[in-house]
Write a protein that holds these residues in place. Structure first.
Motif, mmCIF file in Angstrom:
data_model
loop_
_atom_site.group_PDB
_atom_site.id
_atom_site.type_symbol
_atom_site.label_atom_id
_atom_site.label_comp_id
_atom_site.label_asym_id
_atom_site.label_seq_id
_atom_site.Cartn_x
_atom_site.Cartn_y
_atom_site.Cartn_z
ATOM 1 N N ASP A 94 87.529 20.830 67.672
ATOM 2 C CA ASP A 94 87.212 20.815 69.172
ATOM 3 C C ASP A 94 86.982 19.167 69.379
ATOM 4 N N ALA A 95 85.665 18.675 68.762
ATOM 5 C CA ALA A 95 85.358 17.613 68.767
ATOM 6 C C ALA A 95 86.217 16.317 68.763
ATOM 7 N N GLU A 96 87.431 16.614 67.975
ATOM 8 C CA GLU A 96 88.162 15.549 67.299
ATOM 9 C C GLU A 96 89.149 14.951 68.786
ATOM 10 N N THR A 97 89.431 13.717 68.726
ATOM 11 C CA THR A 97 90.326 13.108 69.747
ATOM 12 C C THR A 97 91.768 13.766 69.303
ATOM 13 N N LEU A 98 92.193 14.709 70.590
ATOM 14 C CA LEU A 98 93.344 15.397 70.335
ATOM 15 C C LEU A 98 94.493 14.872 71.090
ATOM 16 N N ILE A 99 95.748 15.031 70.691
ATOM 17 C CA ILE A 99 96.945 14.589 71.450
ATOM 18 C C ILE A 99 96.970 15.288 72.870
ATOM 19 N N ASP A 100 97.006 16.636 72.622
ATOM 20 C CA ASP A 100 97.175 17.580 73.829
ATOM 21 C C ASP A 100 95.488 18.380 73.576
ATOM 22 N N PRO A 101 94.379 17.842 74.468
ATOM 23 C CA PRO A 101 93.149 18.409 74.274
ATOM 24 C C PRO A 101 92.998 19.796 74.811
ATOM 25 N N GLU A 102 92.680 20.534 73.920
ATOM 26 C CA GLU A 102 92.342 22.129 74.463
ATOM 27 C C GLU A 102 91.348 22.699 73.505
ATOM 28 N N LEU A 103 90.303 23.329 73.848
ATOM 29 C CA LEU A 103 89.389 24.215 73.011
ATOM 30 C C LEU A 103 90.019 25.001 72.401
ATOM 31 N N ASP A 104 89.227 25.464 71.179
ATOM 32 C CA ASP A 104 89.953 26.694 70.310
ATOM 33 C C ASP A 104 89.624 27.881 71.434
ATOM 34 N N ALA A 105 88.635 27.939 71.922
ATOM 35 C CA ALA A 105 88.203 29.101 72.768
ATOM 36 C C ALA A 105 88.952 29.287 73.803
ATOM 37 N N GLU A 106 89.783 28.332 74.274
ATOM 38 C CA GLU A 106 90.611 28.635 75.582
ATOM 39 C C GLU A 106 91.999 29.033 74.735
ATOM 40 N N ARG A 107 92.201 29.196 73.587
ATOM 41 C CA ARG A 107 93.567 29.439 72.909
ATOM 42 C C ARG A 107 93.400 30.978 72.386
ATOM 43 N N VAL A 108 92.635 31.387 72.270
ATOM 44 C CA VAL A 108 92.143 32.861 71.843
ATOM 45 C C VAL A 108 91.613 33.611 72.682
ATOM 46 N N GLN A 109 91.740 34.990 72.533
ATOM 47 C CA GLN A 109 90.917 35.852 73.293
ATOM 48 C C GLN A 109 89.672 36.666 72.028
ATOM 49 N N LYS A 110 90.451 36.605 70.778
ATOM 50 C CA LYS A 110 89.351 36.954 69.845
ATOM 51 C C LYS A 110 89.423 36.065 68.808
ATOM 52 N N PRO A 111 88.249 35.301 68.202
ATOM 53 C CA PRO A 111 88.420 34.107 67.377
ATOM 54 C C PRO A 111 88.984 34.321 66.107
ATOM 55 N N GLU A 112 89.009 35.804 65.658
ATOM 56 C CA GLU A 112 89.690 36.125 64.329
ATOM 57 C C GLU A 112 91.423 35.875 64.534
ATOM 58 N N TRP A 113 91.674 36.133 65.618
ATOM 59 C CA TRP A 113 93.413 36.420 66.001
ATOM 60 C C TRP A 113 93.932 34.949 66.739
ATOM 61 N N LEU A 114 94.697 34.359 66.114
ATOM 62 C CA LEU A 114 95.367 33.329 66.782
ATOM 63 C C LEU A 114 96.919 33.746 67.043
ATOM 64 N N ILE A 115 97.399 33.803 68.100
ATOM 65 C CA ILE A 115 98.506 34.040 68.440
ATOM 66 C C ILE A 115 99.497 33.121 69.146
ATOM 67 N N VAL A 116 100.360 32.377 68.504
ATOM 68 C CA VAL A 116 101.282 31.493 69.188
ATOM 69 C C VAL A 116 102.661 31.365 68.991
ATOM 70 N N VAL A 117 103.238 30.848 69.608
ATOM 71 C CA VAL A 117 104.923 30.735 69.850
ATOM 72 C C VAL A 117 105.031 29.693 68.700
ATOM 73 N N GLY A 118 105.872 30.290 67.733
ATOM 74 C CA GLY A 118 106.081 29.305 66.640
ATOM 75 C C GLY A 118 107.124 28.361 66.736
ATOM 76 N N VAL A 119 107.463 27.808 67.559
ATOM 77 C CA VAL A 119 108.258 26.794 67.947
ATOM 78 C C VAL A 119 107.609 25.295 68.424
ATOM 79 N N CYS A 120 108.144 24.342 67.427
ATOM 80 C CA CYS A 120 107.735 23.097 67.603
ATOM 81 C C CYS A 120 107.927 22.333 68.941
ATOM 82 N N THR A 121 106.989 22.055 69.504
ATOM 83 C CA THR A 121 107.109 21.461 70.944
ATOM 84 C C THR A 121 107.848 20.161 71.010
#
Length: 182
Positions: A94-121
């Protein structure tokens, strides 16, 4: 005085000509609606497509550290049951310089489960990293070999031509292990 309805100078209320204009206009409006409505209605998604817009997945048997793939709206969805190490790495990034800045907490509802669409942007390829022996790129997430995009353990773009992070679909946990996507 006798009214003469055939002369244009007559402008009194309720002439036969007025009734004909209203009747013709009303009939034309109804006929136009009857012709246009099927065209508009045909633009709605079909029943089989609408049925695929919501998927429920039971995650009970997915052990920490494993990743599963399912199909939703014709696209692969990656579900990662993240270990404590992957969660810690995502939070540290989260502290790194990111191309598309977004915190990990904003991307997950439960920290142990990450759910993403598996298509390269970048160009819509399917990144590698779901299988046990797949390359995961330089950040432990996913790697798109087509043009070299590297994603981290939160699905954020870290290196390569992809302009943004892997998309997070709309989802909710119905129970502790049942998730509804869509």
């Amino acid at each position: 005085m006798v009214q003469d309805n055939d002369h244009p100078e007559h402008s009194g209320p309720g002439t036969r000509r007025d009734i004909l204009y209203y009747a013709t206009g009303g009939t034309a409006a109804v006929a136009t609606g009857a012709v246009v409505w099927p065209l508009i209605d045909s633009m709605n998604p079909s029943a089989d497509v609408s049925a695929l817009s919501v998927v429920q997945v039971d995650l009970e048997g997915v052990v920490p550290g494993s990743r599963i793939t399912l199909k939703w709206k014709g696209k692969p969805v990656f579900i990662d049951h993240r270990t404590e190490a992957r969660i810690a790495q995502a939070r540290a990034d989260d502290a790194e310089t990111l191309i598309d800045p977004e915190l990990d907490a904003e991307r997950v509802q439960k920290p142990e489960w990450l759910i993403v669409v598996g298509v390269c942007t970048h160009l819509g390829c399917i990144p590698l990293g779901q299988g046990g022996g797949d390359p995961t790129g330089g950040y432990g997430g996913w790697f798109c070999p087509c043009h070299g995009s590297h994603y981290d353990t939160s699905g954020r773009i870290r290196k390569g031509p992809a302009p943004r992070n892997l998309d997070v679909p709309t989802y909710e946990f119905v129970t502790d292990t049942l998730v509804k996507i869509g």
